[in-house]
Design an enzyme around this catalytic site. Sequence first.
Site, PDB file in Angstrom:
ATOM      1  N   GLU A   1      25.684 -48.101  63.380  1.00 54.14           N
ATOM      2  CA  GLU A   1      26.569 -47.860  62.447  1.00 54.14           C
ATOM      3  C   GLU A   1      25.817 -46.805  61.802  1.00 54.14           C
ATOM      4  OE1 GLU A   1      28.253 -45.840  59.169  1.00 54.14           O
ATOM      5  OE2 GLU A   1      27.082 -47.487  58.214  1.00 54.14           O
TER       6      GLU A   1
ATOM      7  N   CYS B   1      27.350 -43.366  53.415  1.00 52.28           N
ATOM      8  CA  CYS B   1      28.223 -42.636  54.545  1.00 52.28           C
ATOM      9  C   CYS B   1      29.466 -42.436  55.274  1.00 52.28           C
ATOM     10  CB  CYS B   1      27.354 -43.706  55.740  1.00 52.28           C
ATOM     11  SG  CYS B   1      27.886 -45.434  55.466  1.00 52.28           S
TER      12      CYS B   1
ATOM     13  N   GLU C   1      26.077 -33.700  57.744  1.00 52.60           N
ATOM     14  CA  GLU C   1      26.316 -34.832  56.616  1.00 52.60           C
ATOM     15  C   GLU C   1      24.871 -34.453  55.453  1.00 52.60           C
ATOM     16  OE1 GLU C   1      26.652 -39.835  56.578  1.00 52.60           O
ATOM     17  OE2 GLU C   1      25.325 -39.062  58.049  1.00 52.60           O
TER      18      GLU C   1
ATOM     19  N   LYS D   1      14.047 -55.391  58.617  1.00 50.97           N
ATOM     20  CA  LYS D   1      13.436 -54.299  57.835  1.00 50.97           C
ATOM     21  C   LYS D   1      14.008 -53.671  57.413  1.00 50.97           C
ATOM     22  CE  LYS D   1      11.706 -50.828  59.558  1.00 50.97           C
ATOM     23  NZ  LYS D   1      11.187 -50.132  58.524  1.00 50.97           N
TER      24      LYS D   1
END
Length: 481
Positions: free
Chosen positions: A246, A280, A377, A173
């Site tokens: 992750e 990331c 972040e 997905k």
Amino acid sequence: MSAFALSVPVTATVAGEPHPTRSTFDVVNPATGEVFAVAPDASAADVDAAVKAAHNAFAAWRSDPAARRAALHAAADALTTARDEIAPVLTAEQGKPLAESAREVTTAAAYFRYYADMELGRQVIRDDADALVQIVHRPLGAAAIIAPWNFPLIIAAAKIAPALSAGNTVVLKPSPFTPLSSLRIGEVLRGVLPPGVFNVLSGGDKAGAAMTEHPLIRKISFTGSTATGKAIAAAAAADLKRTTLELGGNDAAIILADADPTAVAAGIFARAFSNTGQVCVAPKRVYVPEKLRAQVVEAFAELARNARIGDGTDPATQYGPLNNRPQRDRVAELVGDAVRRGATVAAGGAEIEGKGFFYQPTILTDISDGVRIVDEEQFGPALPIIGYRDVEDALARANATHFGLGGSVWGGDPEQALAVAERMEAGMTWVNTHTATSFDQPFAGIKWSGVGVENGRWGLEGFTEMQVIHHARAAKIAAQR
């Protein structure tokens, strides 16, 4: 800005066939801010059909390693052939330059080829007169793969290829912001992979929850936010599903006093602003000695001013838009908060007027820890440059975070830089570079940045469970009698 339209609607893939859904959702081109396509919106019933297809295909797929190798090589060939068809779809939905989209398809194909011939084999840990003891790795079953919107194809392939190579079957997905390129891959691989081995559905949170909670799913591999990763871990715990997560990062780059300000700024900038900062493991905060700060800030600012921003279909574009409005708004919010708290904008600092989700490459200074854009972040084209007193101060501040994905140290003395890098609390650290990864190099975070390892043999092992086979020797059995 050029318009892009799909020649035909994309469809979900279940059991090797097109799978219609009752509902669809809009897909927006981030360069224009306008809807350009629709994608199938999977329901819980659609998810159930895909998971059952994967489950039903598992026994045959796991039993024939030679067929798996041949099928994975064929999948790599098919993706390579379809590169120029898939890349424009990726650019239209994600925003990145077309050349980068083409490289992403090529890299995804290379993952299939890399894992096609990798074997875990049997490890003998004892072989004597009494017993032969071996360790083997067995596939888990149907695996749920949930991929993000920044590198939807590379990250998906880094999960799908080892999952399939190990003998698992997959339900993928993609993010609802970038569903089309993954759905197109599902279409390309129909007939290449056996029915049910690789299924692709698109949808939102409800579809994702249906996948992670499905009793036939035995492994979940997810890349995305820490908050969503925690929710997936909680859902997986109820059924003891295996997980690889992750998650977010807030990578620090530490510049040492003997660094060349211009060269180091160029090296960090290229990595921090790659994919418009939507990486990331990119550098997201830079610590620099106070005596070098002015030089370093100006070097970064000059690079930001000269960056070419635009539609990914324009060959001159270096950096495209943010992928979606919420992410562009988050970057603007964090920059605005920093300015209100005293930060100086050395370059950029504003949205780009017109259509699309564009934001100026932004360099901030006169800023420190405790400000949101340093502590959180940002995942976008805004970079804080923070002065420090000494190396101990820089390390303490770099490590004072829940995140622990990557980090880097930049300096003229490689040995000194290495000694500092080894003290960073991160799953991956670099010296005089950042974001340097490869198929055979482990990719893993610590703390809130992840659970499990991807890439290399470790990534393949992550889609298996260990089985110990203890074979008593005949002589030993006779003695026991």
